[in-house]
Write a protein that holds these residues in place. Structure first.
Motif, PDB file in Angstrom:
ATOM      1  N   VAL A 268     -50.129 -44.385  16.712  1.00  0.00           N
ATOM      2  CA  VAL A 268     -49.547 -43.264  15.969  1.00  0.00           C
ATOM      3  C   VAL A 268     -49.254 -42.105  16.919  1.00  0.00           C
ATOM      4  O   VAL A 268     -48.164 -41.507  16.904  1.00  0.00           O
ATOM      5  N   LEU A 269     -50.221 -41.802  17.777  1.00  0.00           N
ATOM      6  CA  LEU A 269     -50.044 -40.712  18.736  1.00  0.00           C
ATOM      7  C   LEU A 269     -48.920 -41.026  19.713  1.00  0.00           C
ATOM      8  O   LEU A 269     -48.095 -40.157  20.040  1.00  0.00           O
ATOM      9  N   ASN A 270     -48.842 -42.265  20.181  1.00  0.00           N
ATOM     10  CA  ASN A 270     -47.780 -42.642  21.108  1.00  0.00           C
ATOM     11  C   ASN A 270     -46.405 -42.487  20.480  1.00  0.00           C
ATOM     12  O   ASN A 270     -45.464 -42.031  21.128  1.00  0.00           O
ATOM     13  N   ASN A 271     -46.278 -42.862  19.219  1.00  0.00           N
ATOM     14  CA  ASN A 271     -44.981 -42.722  18.535  1.00  0.00           C
ATOM     15  C   ASN A 271     -44.599 -41.254  18.366  1.00  0.00           C
ATOM     16  O   ASN A 271     -43.426 -40.889  18.504  1.00  0.00           O
ATOM     17  N   LEU A 272     -45.583 -40.414  18.076  1.00  0.00           N
ATOM     18  CA  LEU A 272     -45.305 -38.981  17.939  1.00  0.00           C
ATOM     19  C   LEU A 272     -44.875 -38.375  19.271  1.00  0.00           C
ATOM     20  O   LEU A 272     -43.953 -37.553  19.332  1.00  0.00           O
ATOM     21  N   LEU A 273     -45.550 -38.775  20.339  1.00  0.00           N
ATOM     22  CA  LEU A 273     -45.186 -38.269  21.661  1.00  0.00           C
ATOM     23  C   LEU A 273     -43.792 -38.750  22.051  1.00  0.00           C
ATOM     24  O   LEU A 273     -43.005 -37.998  22.650  1.00  0.00           O
ATOM     25  N   LYS A 274     -43.477 -39.985  21.720  1.00  0.00           N
ATOM     26  CA  LYS A 274     -42.134 -40.512  22.005  1.00  0.00           C
ATOM     27  C   LYS A 274     -41.075 -39.712  21.257  1.00  0.00           C
ATOM     28  O   LYS A 274     -39.970 -39.475  21.772  1.00  0.00           O
ATOM     29  N   TYR A 275     -41.414 -39.236  20.064  1.00  0.00           N
ATOM     30  CA  TYR A 275     -40.467 -38.474  19.240  1.00  0.00           C
ATOM     31  C   TYR A 275     -40.102 -37.142  19.904  1.00  0.00           C
ATOM     32  O   TYR A 275     -39.033 -36.582  19.636  1.00  0.00           O
ATOM     33  N   LEU A 276     -40.965 -36.627  20.789  1.00  0.00           N
ATOM     34  CA  LEU A 276     -40.671 -35.366  21.471  1.00  0.00           C
ATOM     35  C   LEU A 276     -39.395 -35.451  22.302  1.00  0.00           C
ATOM     36  O   LEU A 276     -38.749 -34.419  22.557  1.00  0.00           O
ATOM     37  N   GLU A 277     -39.018 -36.642  22.711  1.00  0.00           N
ATOM     38  CA  GLU A 277     -37.833 -36.794  23.545  1.00  0.00           C
ATOM     39  C   GLU A 277     -36.544 -36.447  22.800  1.00  0.00           C
ATOM     40  O   GLU A 277     -35.487 -36.303  23.421  1.00  0.00           O
ATOM     41  N   ASN A 278     -36.620 -36.306  21.481  1.00  0.00           N
ATOM     42  CA  ASN A 278     -35.426 -35.972  20.701  1.00  0.00           C
ATOM     43  C   ASN A 278     -35.042 -34.497  20.805  1.00  0.00           C
ATOM     44  O   ASN A 278     -33.908 -34.127  20.470  1.00  0.00           O
ATOM     45  N   TYR A 279     -35.969 -33.649  21.261  1.00  0.00           N
ATOM     46  CA  TYR A 279     -35.726 -32.198  21.228  1.00  0.00           C
ATOM     47  C   TYR A 279     -35.106 -31.726  22.542  1.00  0.00           C
ATOM     48  O   TYR A 279     -35.684 -30.934  23.285  1.00  0.00           O
ATOM     49  N   THR A 280     -33.917 -32.234  22.846  1.00  0.00           N
ATOM     50  CA  THR A 280     -33.216 -31.812  24.054  1.00  0.00           C
ATOM     51  C   THR A 280     -32.601 -30.425  23.892  1.00  0.00           C
ATOM     52  O   THR A 280     -32.364 -29.719  24.872  1.00  0.00           O
ATOM     53  N   VAL A 281     -32.336 -30.051  22.645  1.00  0.00           N
ATOM     54  CA  VAL A 281     -31.857 -28.701  22.315  1.00  0.00           C
ATOM     55  C   VAL A 281     -32.671 -28.214  21.116  1.00  0.00           C
ATOM     56  O   VAL A 281     -32.808 -28.929  20.126  1.00  0.00           O
ATOM     57  N   ILE A 282     -33.210 -27.002  21.215  1.00  0.00           N
ATOM     58  CA  ILE A 282     -34.018 -26.447  20.130  1.00  0.00           C
ATOM     59  C   ILE A 282     -33.156 -25.494  19.318  1.00  0.00           C
ATOM     60  O   ILE A 282     -32.716 -24.452  19.818  1.00  0.00           O
ATOM     61  N   THR A 283     -32.892 -25.860  18.082  1.00  0.00           N
ATOM     62  CA  THR A 283     -32.137 -25.007  17.167  1.00  0.00           C
ATOM     63  C   THR A 283     -33.094 -24.451  16.117  1.00  0.00           C
ATOM     64  O   THR A 283     -34.260 -24.851  16.038  1.00  0.00           O
ATOM     65  N   ASP A 284     -32.593 -23.532  15.285  1.00  0.00           N
ATOM     66  CA  ASP A 284     -33.449 -22.965  14.239  1.00  0.00           C
ATOM     67  C   ASP A 284     -33.952 -24.055  13.296  1.00  0.00           C
ATOM     68  O   ASP A 284     -35.108 -24.032  12.857  1.00  0.00           O
ATOM     69  N   SER A 285     -33.096 -25.021  13.000  1.00  0.00           N
ATOM     70  CA  SER A 285     -33.500 -26.079  12.073  1.00  0.00           C
ATOM     71  C   SER A 285     -34.448 -27.079  12.725  1.00  0.00           C
ATOM     72  O   SER A 285     -35.390 -27.567  12.087  1.00  0.00           O
ATOM     73  N   SER A 286     -34.238 -27.386  14.018  1.00  0.00           N
ATOM     74  CA  SER A 286     -35.101 -28.367  14.687  1.00  0.00           C
ATOM     75  C   SER A 286     -36.431 -27.779  15.112  1.00  0.00           C
ATOM     76  O   SER A 286     -37.391 -28.512  15.349  1.00  0.00           O
ATOM     77  N   LEU A 287     -36.513 -26.439  15.200  1.00  0.00           N
ATOM     78  CA  LEU A 287     -37.765 -25.813  15.618  1.00  0.00           C
ATOM     79  C   LEU A 287     -38.884 -26.109  14.625  1.00  0.00           C
ATOM     80  O   LEU A 287     -40.009 -26.434  15.028  1.00  0.00           O
ATOM     81  N   ALA A 288     -38.594 -25.998  13.338  1.00  0.00           N
ATOM     82  CA  ALA A 288     -39.622 -26.281  12.328  1.00  0.00           C
ATOM     83  C   ALA A 288     -40.099 -27.721  12.435  1.00  0.00           C
ATOM     84  O   ALA A 288     -41.302 -28.003  12.331  1.00  0.00           O
ATOM     85  N   THR A 322     -45.642 -26.438  24.461  1.00  0.00           N
ATOM     86  CA  THR A 322     -46.635 -26.069  23.447  1.00  0.00           C
ATOM     87  C   THR A 322     -48.013 -26.187  24.081  1.00  0.00           C
ATOM     88  O   THR A 322     -48.400 -27.272  24.533  1.00  0.00           O
ATOM     89  N   ASP A 323     -48.744 -25.074  24.164  1.00  0.00           N
ATOM     90  CA  ASP A 323     -50.005 -25.054  24.903  1.00  0.00           C
ATOM     91  C   ASP A 323     -51.152 -25.653  24.091  1.00  0.00           C
ATOM     92  O   ASP A 323     -50.966 -26.144  22.972  1.00  0.00           O
ATOM     93  N   THR A 324     -52.345 -25.596  24.671  1.00  0.00           N
ATOM     94  CA  THR A 324     -53.515 -26.211  24.037  1.00  0.00           C
ATOM     95  C   THR A 324     -53.904 -25.521  22.737  1.00  0.00           C
ATOM     96  O   THR A 324     -54.615 -26.104  21.919  1.00  0.00           O
ATOM     97  N   GLN A 325     -53.440 -24.289  22.530  1.00  0.00           N
ATOM     98  CA  GLN A 325     -53.728 -23.566  21.291  1.00  0.00           C
ATOM     99  C   GLN A 325     -52.662 -23.805  20.226  1.00  0.00           C
ATOM    100  O   GLN A 325     -52.768 -23.270  19.113  1.00  0.00           O
ATOM    101  N   GLY A 326     -51.633 -24.564  20.563  1.00  0.00           N
ATOM    102  CA  GLY A 326     -50.555 -24.836  19.608  1.00  0.00           C
ATOM    103  C   GLY A 326     -49.443 -23.818  19.621  1.00  0.00           C
ATOM    104  O   GLY A 326     -48.558 -23.850  18.757  1.00  0.00           O
ATOM    105  N   ASN A 327     -49.451 -22.911  20.590  1.00  0.00           N
ATOM    106  CA  ASN A 327     -48.394 -21.903  20.706  1.00  0.00           C
ATOM    107  C   ASN A 327     -47.192 -22.500  21.432  1.00  0.00           C
ATOM    108  O   ASN A 327     -47.334 -23.109  22.498  1.00  0.00           O
ATOM    109  N   THR A 328     -45.996 -22.311  20.868  1.00  0.00           N
ATOM    110  CA  THR A 328     -44.781 -22.921  21.406  1.00  0.00           C
ATOM    111  C   THR A 328     -43.838 -21.869  21.968  1.00  0.00           C
ATOM    112  O   THR A 328     -43.592 -20.842  21.342  1.00  0.00           O
ATOM    113  N   ILE A 329     -43.335 -22.134  23.165  1.00  0.00           N
ATOM    114  CA  ILE A 329     -42.299 -21.311  23.796  1.00  0.00           C
ATOM    115  C   ILE A 329     -41.076 -22.196  23.975  1.00  0.00           C
ATOM    116  O   ILE A 329     -41.174 -23.309  24.499  1.00  0.00           O
TER     117      ILE A 329
END
Length: 337
Positions: A268-288, A322-329
């Motif tokens: 499950v974790l591996n699939n979620l990490l693989k999904y991160l590769e989809n965020y090549t551009v961060i838009t307002d809709s994809s940020l959530a 996204t750091d260890t506290q869950g904060n995203t830049i």
């Protein structure tokens, strides 16, 4: 052969002097660089020449050719800091000695108290072999590095100040599963202030002899099929696991206190990490969606594990962290990258 050609790389494009000013237009820093040319080297390859045979056919002549290559390297740098209010200045001079292939052999910084900070580098081809048989794994790897011309990876680095060693690093290497030579372990010098540290060598038993005061600092315990490190153990004995994405180009996750075997067993974790590769551009809709993905990733880890995740646009660079506290830049890029 069709012909010969020569390209000589001089100091063109290299910075000779750099001057910094304060808001009042006063000089606060000056950097002066001096260069020297290394001996001419020859690179061998193929030369392709367009050829018109008169029949309006696109033809090419291909021949072996020699490329004379002259490398220009930085030999001295003087940094002067000015203090306009007091009218004083402080200068620091740094010089470099180079070995074959443009490798730094020694770096000397002249300090303001007339001491020198001297850094010395030892490379695989500087290791003496008292025997070539019955070699240990480490000795064989050094021999293999020499055979493969992998001469830019240091075996030992030492720093000396005032005639005493103040810092030292020793590196061991190994062959990954794909045959690539990779870093095995990094050692730091513990008992310092010695007048010198001997250069490692291969003794008659086929083993590497080095200074015994080096202690293990970092071990690269596992690599993936692309020779990327996926598991590192530091002196604190806490596991650090790396997940690579985008075809092995970028680290998409760094997990502390979680082993590579644990990660491999968590589909499950591996699939979620693989999904991160989809965020090549961060838009307002994809940020959530990205925030929810990172939340799910952290919910699939034990409480004592800490993770930092990354997304990228391979054409430009990092798009979020996204750091260890869950904060995203998030990062955005213009047309120039």
């Amino acid at each position: 052969p069709v012909g010969s050609f020569s390209i000589y790389d001089g100091t063109g494009g290299k910075v000779i002097k750099e001057v910094s000013f304060d808001t009042q237009g006063r000089v606060v820093q000056k950097i002066e660089n001096a260069y020297e040319r290394l001996s001419m080297q020859e690179l061998y390859g193929l030369k392709i020449i367009p050829y018109n045979d008169g029949n309006e056919q696109n033809r090419f002549l291909i021949c072996r050719s020699i490329y004379p290559f002259e490398q220009t390297i930085l030999s001295k740098r003087i940094i002067t800091k000015y203090f306009p209010d007091s009218g004083t200045s402080v200068s620091e001079e740094e010089s470099f000695t180079f070995l074959g292939g443009g490798r730094i052999g020694k770096n000397i910084i002249k300090l303001k108290n007339n001491d020198n900070l001297e850094t010395t580098f030892t490379y695989p081809d500087m290791i003496n072999f008292d025997t070539q048989t019955n070699l240990s794994q480490q000795a064989f790897t050094i021999k293999r590095m020499i055979e493969l011309k992998m001469l830019e990876s240091p075996i030992q680095i030492t720093k000396k100040k005032g005639g005493k060693i103040i810092e030292g690093t020793y590196f061991t290497y190994k062959q990954a599963n794909n045959g690539t030579i990779v870093t095995d372990t990094i050692f730091n010098l513990e008992n310092k202030l010695e007048p010198w540290i001997r250069v490692p060598f291969i003794n008659t038993a086929g083993k590497v002899e080095r200074n015994s005061n080096f202690s293990e600092e970092k071990e690269y315990t596992a690599y993936d099929e692309n020779a990327n490190p996926i598991s590192i153990k530091l002196r604190d004995n806490v596991s650090r696991t790396f997940k690579w994405g985008y075809g092995g180009q970028y680290v998409i996750a760094q997990i502390i206190n979680y082993t590579h075997n644990q990660l491999e067993g968590n589909s499950v974790l591996n699939n979620l990490l693989k999904y991160l590769e989809n965020y090549t551009v961060i838009t307002d809709s994809s940020l959530a969606d990205l925030l929810n993905c990172n939340k799910a990733i952290r919910n699939n880890l034990p409480n004592d594990a800490m993770i930092t995740t990354y997304t990228y646009n391979p054409m430009f660079g990092m798009t979020s962290v996204t750091d260890t506290q869950g904060n995203t830049i998030c990062y955005d890029y213009d047309s120039f990258g």
